[in-house]
Design an enzyme around this catalytic site. Sequence first.
Site, PDB file in Angstrom:
ATOM      1  CB  SER A  61      -0.337  18.802 -27.727  1.00  0.00           C
ATOM      2  OG  SER A  61      -0.958  17.616 -27.311  1.00  0.00           O
TER       3      SER A  61
HETATM    4  N1  SAH Z   1      -3.726  17.416 -23.915  1.00  0.00           N
HETATM    5  C1  SAH Z   1      -2.538  16.941 -23.277  1.00  0.00           C
HETATM    6  C2  SAH Z   1      -1.936  15.825 -24.098  1.00  0.00           C
HETATM    7  C3  SAH Z   1      -1.311  14.805 -23.264  1.00  0.00           C
HETATM    8  S1  SAH Z   1      -0.685  13.414 -24.169  1.00  0.00           S
HETATM    9  C4  SAH Z   1      -1.532  18.046 -23.103  1.00  0.00           C
HETATM   10  O1  SAH Z   1      -1.372  18.858 -23.998  1.00  0.00           O
HETATM   11  O2  SAH Z   1      -0.856  18.079 -22.068  1.00  0.00           O
HETATM   12  C5  SAH Z   1      -2.071  12.325 -24.165  1.00  0.00           C
HETATM   13  C6  SAH Z   1      -2.652  11.957 -22.814  1.00  0.00           C
HETATM   14  O3  SAH Z   1      -3.654  10.977 -23.026  1.00  0.00           O
HETATM   15  C7  SAH Z   1      -1.666  11.372 -21.832  1.00  0.00           C
HETATM   16  O4  SAH Z   1      -1.689  12.100 -20.644  1.00  0.00           O
HETATM   17  C8  SAH Z   1      -2.178   9.950 -21.619  1.00  0.00           C
HETATM   18  O5  SAH Z   1      -1.959   9.451 -20.320  1.00  0.00           O
HETATM   19  C9  SAH Z   1      -3.653  10.081 -21.927  1.00  0.00           C
HETATM   20  N2  SAH Z   1      -4.321   8.842 -22.313  1.00  0.00           N
HETATM   21  C10 SAH Z   1      -3.823   7.822 -23.054  1.00  0.00           C
HETATM   22  N3  SAH Z   1      -4.736   6.848 -23.208  1.00  0.00           N
HETATM   23  C11 SAH Z   1      -5.856   7.264 -22.549  1.00  0.00           C
HETATM   24  C12 SAH Z   1      -7.131   6.683 -22.340  1.00  0.00           C
HETATM   25  N4  SAH Z   1      -7.454   5.489 -22.839  1.00  0.00           N
HETATM   26  N5  SAH Z   1      -8.035   7.386 -21.609  1.00  0.00           N
HETATM   27  C13 SAH Z   1      -7.726   8.615 -21.100  1.00  0.00           C
HETATM   28  N6  SAH Z   1      -6.518   9.201 -21.257  1.00  0.00           N
HETATM   29  C14 SAH Z   1      -5.594   8.537 -21.976  1.00  0.00           C
END
Ligand code: SAH
Length: 213
Positions: A61
């Site tokens: 993000s």
């Molecule tokens: N906080 C992270 C954001 C990553 S993007 C950062 O800044 O790096 C969102 C993340 O949510 C992805 O890694 C994706 O794989 C995860 N995600 C999507 N659906 C999900 C679910 N149902 N349960 C857990 N994680 C999930």
Amino acid sequence: MKNFTVERNRIVSVIRDEGIKEKSVLDAMLKVPRHFFVPKDLEEYAYDNRALPIGYSQTISQPYIVAFMTQEAQLNYNSRVLEIGTGSGYQTAILAEICKEVFTIEIIEQLSNNAFTLLKKLGYHNVHFKVGNGHDGWLTAAPFDAIIVTAKAESLPKTLLHQLVIGGRMIIPLQKTVDEQVLVKITKRTQSDDYSIEDLLDVRFVPMVDGNF
Ligand code: SAH
């Protein structure tokens, strides 16, 4: 080769100017080396105020959004927080700097493993990792003072709301219309499904896998 400490100071003054006032959040952003959380070939962009790809069609993000979500969660050194979507682990590390305990769930095993290894290397001992579907939350560790969801949901996640303490906050991007997402803050007022909901910001997040609660 960029001087990453200088870069980090620069991005923190940018997000301060954009309205992030909470000192614990700014201090955490000054400390956590975001360039460790992005792919090597994108390292030079690590302190730009934007999201970057981290593989598996996912993104780390934007720094301002990480800071904003953390500030809105109203955390302190006594807080226990649940994060849904570990991704790169950057937001996780920011939370670990501020809170007592962080529980983080990621659905893509390789991303979870990478974040686990990196956070151990950086010396964080207050983070618990789980691979799985964030919908279900983390019942054995609940209730939480705050829950931060870093992927967009289609509707209000009831199961997760039940895992908040009374007075607890959830920060989550929700689909509003076909092409609009909004970051909302939900505060649990009583045990019996009494919540206040506040729209915070228009955002663009990757979708939650199986995002129908
Ligand atoms: N906080 C992270 C954001 C990553 S993007 C950062 O800044 O790096 C969102 C993340 O949510 C992805 O890694 C994706 O794989 C995860 N995600 C999507 N659906 C999900 C679910 N149902 N349960 C857990 N994680 C999930």
